[in-house]
Design an enzyme around this catalytic site. Structure first.
Site, PDB file in Angstrom:
ATOM      1  N   GLU A 105      47.248  31.726  35.500  1.00  0.00           N
ATOM      2  CA  GLU A 105      47.498  31.186  36.835  1.00  0.00           C
ATOM      3  C   GLU A 105      46.979  32.188  37.850  1.00  0.00           C
ATOM      4  O   GLU A 105      47.207  33.390  37.691  1.00  0.00           O
ATOM      5  CB  GLU A 105      49.005  31.065  36.995  1.00  0.00           C
ATOM      6  N   TYR A 117      37.317  35.187  35.637  1.00  0.00           N
ATOM      7  CA  TYR A 117      37.714  34.282  34.545  1.00  0.00           C
ATOM      8  C   TYR A 117      36.644  33.221  34.273  1.00  0.00           C
ATOM      9  O   TYR A 117      36.375  32.889  33.116  1.00  0.00           O
ATOM     10  CB  TYR A 117      39.060  33.633  34.872  1.00  0.00           C
TER      11      TYR A 117
HETATM   12  C1  LIG Z   1      40.221  40.838  39.641  1.00  0.00           C
HETATM   13  C2  LIG Z   1      39.962  42.289  39.207  1.00  0.00           C
HETATM   14  C3  LIG Z   1      40.847  42.608  37.999  1.00  0.00           C
HETATM   15  C4  LIG Z   1      38.481  42.417  38.782  1.00  0.00           C
HETATM   16  O1  LIG Z   1      38.292  43.714  38.221  1.00  0.00           O
HETATM   17  P1  LIG Z   1      36.884  44.490  38.306  1.00  0.00           P
HETATM   18  O2  LIG Z   1      36.950  45.636  37.378  1.00  0.00           O
HETATM   19  O3  LIG Z   1      36.553  44.759  39.712  1.00  0.00           O
HETATM   20  O4  LIG Z   1      35.913  43.339  37.726  1.00  0.00           O
HETATM   21  P2  LIG Z   1      34.482  43.572  37.062  1.00  0.00           P
HETATM   22  O5  LIG Z   1      33.758  44.686  37.710  1.00  0.00           O
HETATM   23  O6  LIG Z   1      34.638  43.603  35.575  1.00  0.00           O
HETATM   24  O7  LIG Z   1      33.764  42.201  37.479  1.00  0.00           O
HETATM   25  C5  LIG Z   1      33.757  41.079  36.635  1.00  0.00           C
HETATM   26  C6  LIG Z   1      33.417  39.822  37.434  1.00  0.00           C
HETATM   27  O8  LIG Z   1      34.457  39.527  38.340  1.00  0.00           O
HETATM   28  C7  LIG Z   1      33.922  38.943  39.532  1.00  0.00           C
HETATM   29  N1  LIG Z   1      34.240  39.816  40.679  1.00  0.00           N
HETATM   30  C8  LIG Z   1      34.782  41.051  40.620  1.00  0.00           C
HETATM   31  N2  LIG Z   1      34.982  41.527  41.882  1.00  0.00           N
HETATM   32  C9  LIG Z   1      34.554  40.559  42.718  1.00  0.00           C
HETATM   33  C10 LIG Z   1      34.526  40.430  44.141  1.00  0.00           C
HETATM   34  N3  LIG Z   1      34.973  41.420  44.946  1.00  0.00           N
HETATM   35  N4  LIG Z   1      34.052  39.275  44.679  1.00  0.00           N
HETATM   36  C11 LIG Z   1      33.615  38.261  43.888  1.00  0.00           C
HETATM   37  N5  LIG Z   1      33.620  38.317  42.528  1.00  0.00           N
HETATM   38  C12 LIG Z   1      34.086  39.456  41.963  1.00  0.00           C
HETATM   39  C13 LIG Z   1      32.431  38.838  39.317  1.00  0.00           C
HETATM   40  O9  LIG Z   1      32.171  37.568  38.750  1.00  0.00           O
HETATM   41  C14 LIG Z   1      32.178  39.947  38.292  1.00  0.00           C
HETATM   42  O10 LIG Z   1      31.049  39.693  37.499  1.00  0.00           O
HETATM   43  P3  LIG Z   1      29.614  40.305  37.949  1.00  0.00           P
HETATM   44  O11 LIG Z   1      29.825  41.786  38.058  1.00  0.00           O
HETATM   45  O12 LIG Z   1      28.750  39.907  36.802  1.00  0.00           O
HETATM   46  O13 LIG Z   1      29.311  39.675  39.254  1.00  0.00           O
HETATM   47  C15 LIG Z   1      40.220  43.295  40.380  1.00  0.00           C
HETATM   48  O14 LIG Z   1      39.560  42.820  41.540  1.00  0.00           O
HETATM   49  C16 LIG Z   1      41.682  43.520  40.705  1.00  0.00           C
HETATM   50  O15 LIG Z   1      42.340  44.382  40.131  1.00  0.00           O
HETATM   51  N6  LIG Z   1      42.231  42.736  41.660  1.00  0.00           N
HETATM   52  C17 LIG Z   1      43.635  42.870  42.049  1.00  0.00           C
HETATM   53  C18 LIG Z   1      44.555  42.322  40.980  1.00  0.00           C
HETATM   54  C19 LIG Z   1      44.292  40.847  40.730  1.00  0.00           C
HETATM   55  O16 LIG Z   1      44.152  40.056  41.653  1.00  0.00           O
HETATM   56  N7  LIG Z   1      44.263  40.465  39.421  1.00  0.00           N
HETATM   57  C20 LIG Z   1      44.076  39.097  38.987  1.00  0.00           C
HETATM   58  C21 LIG Z   1      45.367  38.401  38.897  1.00  0.00           C
HETATM   59  S1  LIG Z   1      45.187  36.754  38.255  1.00  0.00           S
END
Ligand SMILES: CC(C)(COP(=O)(O)OP(=O)(O)OC[C@H]1O[C@@H](n2cnc3c(N)ncnc32)[C@H](O)[C@@H]1OP(=O)(O)O)[C@@H](O)C(=O)NCCC(=O)NCCS
Length: 147
Positions: A105, A117
């Site tokens: 979710e 995701y």
């Molecule tokens: C969501 C989260 C876990 C992503 O972690 P991350 O280490 O930055 O992600 P990655 O570098 O592995 O990126 C993977 C993909 O996520 C997406 N993504 C990550 N950051 C993004 C951003 N700021 N805007 C848009 N897409 C994004 C992209 O599709 C990316 O793929 P790409 O690099 O091929 O474009 C991080 O932003 C976070 O901790 N957010 C706060 C907590 C949260 O909201 N968790 C999810 C709860 S459901």
């Protein structure tokens, strides 16, 4: 070099710091600790770089399905593939448990998470109107089905 491993209770302090910097409405500390340490149906992983926890991910395992509960990466280490590495680990865990349906979710406004995701093939199943009690935001239920 980033390593992903199963969490230990000693990781909780750092994990909870990341939780608090990641969400406007973090889980309460005691509820999170209970799930992280005590819940036999939960599996938690941490991403570690140079002995420092920089992210975490958790899931709940049901009979034929699994729920991704939480994935977060410390702010300074985002956009470097850590989130992807953590989700990969969760999917490996599902495979090892022969689970083919994975749910999660996510807040409608959380575009980074939704993109993350979708990159693994999750699709939006339905919207839970006003699901998040703190502010009434809609929740999107996503599913990945491995055939
Ligand atoms: C969501 C989260 C876990 C992503 O972690 P991350 O280490 O930055 O992600 P990655 O570098 O592995 O990126 C993977 C993909 O996520 C997406 N993504 C990550 N950051 C993004 C951003 N700021 N805007 C848009 N897409 C994004 C992209 O599709 C990316 O793929 P790409 O690099 O091929 O474009 C991080 O932003 C976070 O901790 N957010 C706060 C907590 C949260 O909201 N968790 C999810 C709860 S459901």
């Amino acid at each position: 070099m980033i390593e992903v491993r199963r969490s230990t209770p000693e990781d909780f302090k750092k994990v909870y710091q990341i939780e608090c910097e990641s969400y406007k409405h973090p889980w309460g500390m005691l509820d999170f600790y209970d799930d992280f340490v005590e819940n036999p149906r939960s599996v938690w992983f941490v991403a570690v770089e140079c002995d420092v926890v920089i992210g975490f991910a958790g899931l709940w395992i049901g009979v034929e399905e699994m729920h991704i509960v939480n994935v977060a990466v410390t702010k300074s280490q985002r956009k470097k593939g850590v989130g992807k590495t953590l989700v990969c680990q969760l999917l490996k865990q599902a495979e090892s448990e022969n689970i083919s349906k994975i749910f999660l979710e996510v807040r409608k406004s959380n575009i980074p998470a939704i993109n993350l995701y979708k990159g693994f093939g999750f699709r939006e199943m339905y919207v839970r109107k006003g699901y998040y009690q703190e502010d009434g935001e809609d929740g999107i239920v996503m599913i990945l089905e491995n055939k």
